[in-house]
Design a protein around this motif. Structure first.
Motif, PDB file in Angstrom:
ATOM      1  N   ALA A  93       0.694   9.628  -4.367  1.00  0.00           N
ATOM      2  CA  ALA A  93      -0.609   9.045  -4.680  1.00  0.00           C
ATOM      3  C   ALA A  93      -1.659   9.753  -3.845  1.00  0.00           C
ATOM      4  CB  ALA A  93      -0.609   7.550  -4.390  1.00  0.00           C
ATOM      5  N   ALA A  94      -2.232  10.820  -4.379  1.00  0.00           N
ATOM      6  CA  ALA A  94      -3.241  11.589  -3.660  1.00  0.00           C
ATOM      7  C   ALA A  94      -4.292  12.082  -4.647  1.00  0.00           C
ATOM      8  CB  ALA A  94      -2.607  12.774  -2.942  1.00  0.00           C
ATOM      9  N   THR A  95      -5.535  12.092  -4.211  1.00  0.00           N
ATOM     10  CA  THR A  95      -6.611  12.590  -5.053  1.00  0.00           C
ATOM     11  C   THR A  95      -6.583  14.115  -5.077  1.00  0.00           C
ATOM     12  OG1 THR A  95      -8.195  12.707  -3.215  1.00  0.00           O
ATOM     13  CG2 THR A  95      -8.010  10.600  -4.393  1.00  0.00           C
ATOM     14  N   ASN A  96      -7.334  14.693  -5.999  1.00  0.00           N
ATOM     15  CA  ASN A  96      -7.420  16.151  -6.072  1.00  0.00           C
ATOM     16  C   ASN A  96      -7.991  16.733  -4.788  1.00  0.00           C
ATOM     17  OD1 ASN A  96      -6.350  16.275  -8.666  1.00  0.00           O
ATOM     18  ND2 ASN A  96      -8.360  16.128  -9.644  1.00  0.00           N
ATOM     19  N   ASP A  97      -8.979  16.025  -4.213  1.00  0.00           N
ATOM     20  CA  ASP A  97      -9.577  16.479  -2.958  1.00  0.00           C
ATOM     21  C   ASP A  97      -8.557  16.494  -1.828  1.00  0.00           C
ATOM     22  OD1 ASP A  97     -12.055  17.234  -3.682  1.00  0.00           O
ATOM     23  OD2 ASP A  97     -13.118  15.496  -2.885  1.00  0.00           O
ATOM     24  N   ILE A 101       0.852  -1.188   0.000  1.00  0.00           N
ATOM     25  CA  ILE A 101       0.000   0.000   0.000  1.00  0.00           C
ATOM     26  C   ILE A 101       0.885   1.235   0.000  1.00  0.00           C
ATOM     27  CG2 ILE A 101      -1.699   1.317   1.336  1.00  0.00           C
ATOM     28  CD1 ILE A 101      -2.698  -1.403   2.403  1.00  0.00           C
ATOM     29  N   ASP A 102       0.583   2.183  -0.906  1.00  0.00           N
ATOM     30  CA  ASP A 102       1.369   3.401  -1.025  1.00  0.00           C
ATOM     31  C   ASP A 102       1.182   4.266   0.223  1.00  0.00           C
ATOM     32  OD1 ASP A 102       2.676   5.693  -1.734  1.00  0.00           O
ATOM     33  OD2 ASP A 102       1.713   5.902  -3.690  1.00  0.00           O
ATOM     34  N   THR A 103       2.278   4.608   0.882  1.00  0.00           N
ATOM     35  CA  THR A 103       2.210   5.427   2.104  1.00  0.00           C
ATOM     36  C   THR A 103       2.791   6.817   1.883  1.00  0.00           C
ATOM     37  OG1 THR A 103       4.365   4.607   2.842  1.00  0.00           O
ATOM     38  CG2 THR A 103       2.421   3.390   3.568  1.00  0.00           C
ATOM     39  N   SER A 104       2.868   7.241   0.640  1.00  0.00           N
ATOM     40  CA  SER A 104       3.544   8.504   0.340  1.00  0.00           C
ATOM     41  C   SER A 104       2.655   9.726   0.535  1.00  0.00           C
ATOM     42  CB  SER A 104       4.041   8.495  -1.111  1.00  0.00           C
ATOM     43  OG  SER A 104       2.965   8.336  -2.010  1.00  0.00           O
ATOM     44  N   ILE A 152       5.205  20.876  -4.623  1.00  0.00           N
ATOM     45  CA  ILE A 152       6.381  20.079  -4.277  1.00  0.00           C
ATOM     46  C   ILE A 152       6.007  18.933  -3.341  1.00  0.00           C
ATOM     47  CG2 ILE A 152       8.598  20.126  -3.071  1.00  0.00           C
ATOM     48  CD1 ILE A 152       8.899  23.022  -4.049  1.00  0.00           C
ATOM     49  N   ALA A 153       5.164  19.224  -2.344  1.00  0.00           N
ATOM     50  CA  ALA A 153       4.798  18.213  -1.349  1.00  0.00           C
ATOM     51  C   ALA A 153       4.054  17.040  -1.973  1.00  0.00           C
ATOM     52  CB  ALA A 153       3.943  18.849  -0.252  1.00  0.00           C
ATOM     53  N   PHE A 154       3.277  17.295  -3.037  1.00  0.00           N
ATOM     54  CA  PHE A 154       2.474  16.234  -3.636  1.00  0.00           C
ATOM     55  C   PHE A 154       3.040  15.759  -4.973  1.00  0.00           C
ATOM     56  CE2 PHE A 154      -0.403  17.882  -0.527  1.00  0.00           C
ATOM     57  CZ  PHE A 154      -1.143  16.787  -0.129  1.00  0.00           C
ATOM     58  N   ARG A 155       4.279  16.139  -5.244  1.00  0.00           N
ATOM     59  CA  ARG A 155       4.897  15.678  -6.476  1.00  0.00           C
ATOM     60  C   ARG A 155       5.133  14.171  -6.400  1.00  0.00           C
ATOM     61  NH1 ARG A 155      10.641  18.123  -7.397  1.00  0.00           N
ATOM     62  NH2 ARG A 155      10.904  16.863  -5.507  1.00  0.00           N
TER      63      ARG A 155
END
Length: 366
Positions: A273-277, A72-75, A267-270
């Motif tokens: 694996a995160a949704t737009n929300d 599971i991606d924990t990034s 930079i933080a979300f480069r």
């Protein structure tokens, strides 16, 4: 001293929340292996708690380790204490930007006046200054209400300008200054005249009044005045410069905070694996803290009588503060609705005997 030490340890060490999730990860690993018969039920452990039985059987498992074992991606970045401190620092940088802008206000004013001179008659004032004197910006011509009319019978230098809008008066001047501009060109010059005039006023101490505050202007006949009228604005009189104006320093604070936070968010979300929300929620949370911190700092400076012109109510960061707070509520409510739907799917999976325990755990985390 003990209280300070405990806060220091909780900030840099393992927090109660982290310990809780590590304990639950150990229990999940134990129950999963018990379910798949990888661990044999030991009657001798019946007197222990679930957490104690789990540690004896599978050892201590961290939450992050469990997620890694399940691929599971924990990034994804959650809002941390470091993020909060950074947001407060950004707010402080925004206030410093305002202070620096105020220190350079005279140079900025001259710079924009030089540009404005290209779009005004060589003699006489702009129609925006047909009302002169102290506080003249509060009653006429400076609040972006370009269709504000002078009262019927109002004169300027002996000429009757009553009943005309600010924009029509500016347009007349531009036709004199640029006779060959044409219909569209005349309007472009009029807009540039107003824009550059407002830009030259923004760096000054009085700045510009709140947009459309001139709707509260009261005109009274006064033959003692050359114009035939006196004017006052009860709203601006009540608010004053500290609570009723916008200046260049306000813009610099907003722009500084906005640019830094947007860059930090990218930079933080480069490559995360995160949704737009999730990304928007993080930015809204950071923005709320940064804008709120800047508002508090400037208001404390105003109340404390320090910082000179920098101490004032900055609407350009107060409004984004409210906006960001509202976004947090809206995004959180939307995410909560999604969680409820996920709960329903989770229950349906648990009822499905063909689904293994590990598959169920993984489905809840992706």
């Amino acid at each position: 001293m003990i209280r300070i030490s405990s806060k220091f340890i909780s900030f840099f060490g393992v927090t109660p929340d982290e310990q809780y999730f590590d304990e639950k990860a150990t229990e999940v690993r134990y129950l999963g292996q018990l379910f798949s018969d990888e661990v044999v039920h030991d009657p001798a452990l019946m007197g222990l708690t679930l957490q104690e039985r789990a540690k004896v059987s599978v050892g201590a498992i961290s939450y992050d380790q469990l997620l890694r074992d399940l691929d599971i991606d924990t990034s994804y970045n959650t809002l941390t204490q470091v993020d909060m401190m950074f947001a407060v620092s950004v707010g402080a940088i925004g206030v410093l930007a305002a202070h620096y802008t105020n220190a350079k206000s005279e140079a900025l004013e001259e710079f924009f006046k030089d540009i404005h001179s290209k779009y005004k008659l060589p003699t006489g004032p702009s129609p925006t200054d047909y009302r002169a004197g102290a506080g003249h910006r509060y009653v006429y011509g400076h609040d972006l209400n370009i269709f504000q009319k002078l009262p019927a019978g109002h004169t300027y230098n002996g000429a009757d300008v009553g009943g005309q809008t600010l924009y029509s008066l500016v347009l007349e001047q531009m036709k004199v200054l640029f006779p060959d501009a044409g219909f569209i060109g005349g309007h472009v010059k009029a807009i540039l005249h107003l824009l550059t005039h407002y830009l030259s006023d923004l760096p000054t101490k009085d700045g510009l009044p709140l947009p459309f505050s001139s709707l509260f202007t009261v005109w009274e006949e006064n033959l003692a005045n050359a114009s035939g009228f006196s004017a006052r604005n009860p709203l601006m009189e009540a608010l004053g410069r500290e609570y009723g104006t916008i200046n260049m320093a306000d813009i610099s604070t907003y722009a500084t905070i906005k640019i830094i936070l947007k860059g930090h968010n990218l930079i933080a979300f480069r490559n995360k694996a995160a949704t737009n929300d999730e990304q928007s929620l993080h930015l809204a949370q950071m923005s709320t803290i940064a804008y709120g911190s800047a508002v508090i700092m400037q208001m404390l400076m105003l109340l404390g009588g320090i910082g000179g012109r920098t101490g004032k109510l900055n609407y350009l960061i107060a409004c984004p503060f409210v906006w960001s707070s509202g976004k947090i509520v809206l995004i959180s409510n939307r995410q909560n609705r999604e969680i409820i739907r996920d709960y329903e799917k989770s229950i349906a999976m648990l009822d499905d005997q063909s689904v293994t325990f590990d598959e169920w755990v993984k489905s809840q985390c992706v």
